[in-house]
Scaffold this motif. Structure first.
Motif, short mmCIF file in Angstrom:
data_model
loop_
_atom_site.label_atom_id
_atom_site.label_comp_id
_atom_site.label_asym_id
_atom_site.label_seq_id
_atom_site.Cartn_x
_atom_site.Cartn_y
_atom_site.Cartn_z
N SER A 219 0.75 -1.30 0.07
CA SER A 219 -0.10 0.05 -0.12
C SER A 219 0.66 1.13 -0.07
O SER A 219 0.59 2.26 -0.66
N PHE A 220 1.90 1.20 0.75
CA PHE A 220 2.72 2.45 0.75
C PHE A 220 3.64 2.73 -0.49
O PHE A 220 3.23 3.98 -0.88
N VAL A 221 4.13 1.79 -0.96
CA VAL A 221 4.67 2.05 -2.23
C VAL A 221 3.60 2.34 -3.28
O VAL A 221 3.92 3.35 -4.02
N TRP A 222 2.43 2.01 -3.14
CA TRP A 222 1.49 2.19 -4.11
C TRP A 222 1.01 3.81 -3.89
O TRP A 222 0.68 4.50 -4.79
N ILE A 223 0.79 4.50 -2.89
CA ILE A 223 0.60 5.94 -2.86
C ILE A 223 1.78 6.64 -3.03
O ILE A 223 1.75 7.60 -2.96
N LYS B 34 -5.83 7.42 -3.50
CA LYS B 34 -5.00 7.20 -4.58
C LYS B 34 -5.11 8.13 -5.72
O LYS B 34 -5.09 9.21 -5.42
N LEU C 244 -1.25 12.05 2.30
CA LEU C 244 -0.80 10.65 3.12
C LEU C 244 0.54 10.14 3.14
O LEU C 244 1.14 9.87 4.07
N ARG C 245 1.23 10.42 1.74
CA ARG C 245 2.58 10.45 1.93
C ARG C 245 3.28 11.11 2.62
O ARG C 245 4.10 10.63 3.40
N MET D 43 5.56 6.20 -2.21
CA MET D 43 6.59 6.21 -1.46
C MET D 43 7.42 5.50 -2.16
O MET D 43 7.27 4.48 -2.82
N LYS E 237 -3.37 11.79 -1.84
CA LYS E 237 -2.44 10.83 -1.83
C LYS E 237 -0.98 11.53 -1.53
O LYS E 237 -0.57 11.08 -0.66
N PHE F 106 2.95 9.63 6.48
CA PHE F 106 3.60 8.42 6.71
C PHE F 106 5.04 9.03 6.75
O PHE F 106 5.76 8.31 7.71
N THR F 107 5.38 9.70 6.07
CA THR F 107 6.65 9.90 5.98
C THR F 107 7.35 10.78 7.49
O THR F 107 8.43 10.25 7.96
N MET G 269 -6.43 5.11 2.26
CA MET G 269 -5.49 4.53 1.48
C MET G 269 -6.00 4.42 -0.06
O MET G 269 -5.26 4.18 -0.85
N TYR H 207 10.04 1.99 9.72
CA TYR H 207 9.13 1.81 8.77
C TYR H 207 8.47 0.30 9.03
O TYR H 207 7.21 0.07 8.81
#
Lengths: 192, 192
Positions: free
Chosen positions: A166-170, B113, B123-124, A172, B120, B127-128, B110, B155
DNA sequence: ATATAAATTGTCAACTATGACAATTTATTT
DNA sequence: AAATAAATTGTCATAGTTGACAATTTATAT
């Protein structure tokens, strides 16, 4: 008499198109749009699969079935010492013929939740199966651990794999694939 | 003159209702339904926030902001030796005043997208930030590790927390909270 | 009490999604 | 080539969603 049934082929085309649509627009893509993506009319979808709910359920059925199947056959004829690597490659996307679509769909389908009870049930079953499958492998490879401990680690690895996807998909950076894989290895090492 | 503005209160009611709707029906709940949930008409939503995209973006803004804020203040005045426990409690839902809603919404969002580019991006960023925040704590507590290593573990812990939330949400038994938390501890122990 | 700013309600047209079904076309067997 | 089963196309009514804006009501400061 009559002509050959295209049912199977058409059904697959529809589900493929639906999958692509979900990736692009989400689970609530209209059947109209799905039809367009598949290069057919909505009537055809209706004819071969049925109404919206049936289409969704059919897709989930296929995706979960395929995913579990691939994972199950992954270890066939593979020596134990290479099994873990192979599993991790599959779960964290390093496999050459790795099919991103299925995992993405899975990720998106997690939103089915209350709206599609059948989906919810199917997903729960799928994840439970995956955990059991991984736990069994761990148990065989590191047999001095308790079944519970093996299950715990299996669950951890699954969490890492799913979130990471999911993370890669948004958006990251793909570097995270490597990080997630490394963390999974730490978890598995706690079984050594 | 004129009357007092209810803007802030109304906006909150709307976003709260939207949050509950998303949990029940998904991100694509119609504004009509949101209005019903909030006990107002759609016109009011339109008046206080705007069109659909603005409503979605406003919600995401609030949720991500609140989440990060809570996490940031979590460690204030807490002795180092209790910090990890507290973080884990928050991330894996053991906290008494823990607000399930925010995390659930996050999970559902999530799926925003491609449809909501602002979401999107937000959210990125969120999380970062969380990763950086966790990594900094780890670095302070276990300072002999490299920053990269700390980030990696951060992570991993985040992945465990997020997936776990989703899994429990689709109906997997609550026992998994405990399992995920335990796995997070293993990851953190690799820093000792 | 009255002016006024803001809240609230109501209505409309445009658009989209869905389910149902009728009509037509096409391939295949005999 | 005629029969037939299935594919394909087309149409319709219904309902839901949205954006826009007009009309009305309500609270508050002067």
């Amino acid at each position: 008499m009559g002509r050959k049934s295209l049912s199977e082929a058409r059904t697959n085309e529809i589900l493929d198109a639906f999958g692509r649509c979900i990736i692009k627009y989400g689970l609530d893509t209209s059947l109209e749009q799905v039809a367009e993506e598949a290069g057919m009319t909505r009537s055809i979808i209706r004819h071969y699969i049925g109404n919206r709910e049936e289409v969704v359920n059919t897709l989930i059925e296929r995706v979960t079935h395929d995913y579990l199947n691939t994972l199950q056959r992954l270890g066939d004829g593979i020596p134990d010492e290479k099994l873990i690597d192979l599993l991790l490659d599959y779960l964290f996307g390093g496999l050459p013929d790795y099919d991103a679509v299925d995992k993405l769909i899975l990720d998106i389908l997690m939103t089915a939740k209350n709206r599609y009870p059948v989906a919810k049930q199917r997903l729960r079953d799928l994840f439970t199966h995956i955990i059991t499958l991984l736990a069994n492998d761990f148990q065989r490879l590191y047999s001095h651990n308790t079944p519970d401990k093996c299950r715990e680690v299996a669950y951890g690895v699954l969490c890492l794999a799913m979130s990471n996807e999911s993370f890669v998909w948004i958006g990251m950076d793909a570097q995270h694939h490597v990080m997630a894989r490394q963390q999974a290895i730490y978890l598995i090492e706690s079984l050594h």
